[in-house]
Design a protein around this motif. Structure first.
Motif, short mmCIF file in Angstrom:
data_model
loop_
_atom_site.label_atom_id
_atom_site.label_comp_id
_atom_site.label_asym_id
_atom_site.label_seq_id
_atom_site.Cartn_x
_atom_site.Cartn_y
_atom_site.Cartn_z
N THR A 62 0.85 -1.18 0.00
CA THR A 62 0.00 0.00 0.00
C THR A 62 0.89 1.24 0.00
N VAL A 72 0.67 -6.31 0.80
CA VAL A 72 -0.62 -6.91 0.49
C VAL A 72 -0.46 -8.19 -0.33
N SER A 110 -2.77 3.62 -5.73
CA SER A 110 -3.42 2.68 -4.82
C SER A 110 -2.48 1.58 -4.33
N LEU A 111 -1.42 1.29 -5.12
CA LEU A 111 -0.46 0.25 -4.75
C LEU A 111 0.93 0.65 -5.22
N ARG A 128 -7.44 4.20 1.87
CA ARG A 128 -7.41 3.21 0.79
C ARG A 128 -7.77 1.81 1.27
N THR A 129 -7.60 1.53 2.53
CA THR A 129 -7.78 0.17 3.03
C THR A 129 -9.15 -0.06 3.66
#
Length: 409
Positions: free
Chosen positions: A23, A29, A122-123, A358-359
């Motif tokens: 993240t 992740v 986002s990643l 975001r999570t």
């Protein structure tokens, strides 16, 4: 012939070389099989953990700098939305079966951003070339000489990369300064509003280029009325700040002649279609009538305004929500809704940096906002604005801009 179905999860696991997904807060992740094997960690030891909790710096090496350099590279990728290639670095890894024993590793990492549907990072793809064996191979016959040649070559390349990264960092910093200056010019403190007190806040995101296109505005209308609005342009940097300035000015002008917030957003929607970078901008605007104690509102893809009643209860004004600006293929009328308020209530408008993470689902952020408002329901607008930022923004700093208006009704 039917197209083959591709199992992308299986492809990711089988990718040659070390690849991990994190993240923007640098929490693992996922990781492919080579990453787990060469790093000597199981999937359970990685997932949902902060990278440097899993791979801390070697405490026995006072000159070790791998952790700091890796962290800076990853945060640059998250902040700029651009790939960041690192120079070769040494990063020792503790043997999980023999605590206190550190294995020497040489890695050549690349950190690349993955953008979500909203255009935000986002990643982070963390790809590592494991070159430890290559370095060790220079320990054979004539190893010292070849090692010195390799070391000199690697040093030269590392220095060149460092110089390039420094020039990029300086250019990014200059762009950020210009964007922040533009935003500061476009977002002045509000003028006194007779007996009603308002507080505004703007917090830029952390990172060299992560300044965005958030704005707020308060417009006094004919008759005893006031319009309050916030908006958020998709994207980062100077381009987003320029689009923000155009849209804020256009909405401010439209508000002065519109019959209500829906009509103001309809005019802004048509204007946004001619502004580069304005597509999918979100906005929320409210018209406050002091005489009949009512709020008429309309939202274009934006988080709903919050109304804090004098008894501490909170309602979100979500009865007139529509898609973002210029998101439809053609123009369509927008909805608006009306609600009443009691004297002493508080109206809060904000951008998504205050509540979105975001999570998690946005409902979690809205619940935190409601709880914070209830906890500070008797605070004056200035104190309440500071309390909301303290309660809701992440401690290391927010990864998205935040604009906030607190108005005592």
């Amino acid at each position: 012939m039917a197209e083959p179905r591709i199992d992308y999860a299986a492809v990711f696991r089988a990718l040659p070389g070390m690849v991990a997904l994190l993240t923007p807060e640098l929490v693992y992740v996922d990781a492919n099989d080579d990453f787990l094997r060469l790093a000597g960690r199981s999937r359970e030891q990685l997932l949902n953990r902060y990278i440097f909790d899993v791979f801390p710096e070697n405490p026995n090496d006072p000159a070790a700098a791998g952790m700091q350099e890796t962290k800076e590279s990853m945060l640059r990728a998250a902040a700029t939305g651009e790939r960041d290639t690192m120079a070769l670095l040494r990063y020792d890894i503790e043997d999980p079966e023999h605590p206190g024993h550190w294995d020497e590793h040489y890695w050549s990492p690349v950190n690349a951003p993955v953008h979500g549907p909203d255009g935000k990072v986002s990643l982070i793809v963390h790809r590592v070339e494991e070159v430890t064996e290559l370095i060790r191979a220079f320990g054979g016959p004539d190893g010292d000489r070849r090692a010195r040649v390799l070391e000199a070559e690697l040093y030269t390349r590392a220095r060149e990369l460092k110089e390039v990264n420094e020039r990029l960092r300086q250019a990014h910093a200059r762009e950020r300064e210009v964007a922040l200056a533009l935003q500061a010019a476009m977002l002045p403190d509000p003028r006194p509003l007779e007996h009603h007190k308002a507080a505004v806040r703007y917090r830029p995101a952390i990172g060299a280029l992560n300044v965005c296109g958030d704005w707020y505005d308060l417009v006094e209308l004919p008759g005893k009325s006031l319009a309050v609005a916030v908006g958020d342009v998709v994207g980062h940097g100077l381009a987003a700040a320029c689009a923000m300035g155009q849209l804020r000015s256009a909405l401010s002008a439209a508000t002065r002649v519109a019959d209500g917030p829906a009509q103001a957003l309809e005019a802004l929607d048509m204007y946004a279609r001619s502004v580069d970078g304005a597509e999918s901008t979100t906005a929320a605007t409210t018209f406050i009538d002091w005489e009949d104690h009512s709020i008429t509102y309309s939202c274009a893809g934006h988080p709903p305004p919050a109304l804090l009643h004098p008894d501490g209860s909170v309602v979100f004004l979500d009865g007139a929500t529509d898609p973002p600006l210029a998101a439809r293929p053609r123009f369509a009328p927008r909805p608006q809704a009306r609600t009443e308020f009691a004297e002493g209530a508080v109206l809060v408008l904000y951008t998504d940096g205050l509540v979105e993470r975001r999570t998690e689902d946005i409902d979690a952020g809205l619940s935190r906002l409601a709880a914070s408002l209830a906890a500070h329901c008797h605070a004056a607008p200035e104190e309440l604005a500071d309390a909301l930022l303290a309660d809701l923004l992440p401690r290391p700093g927010n990864t998205d801009d935040t604009a906030l208006i607190v108005l005592r009704l």
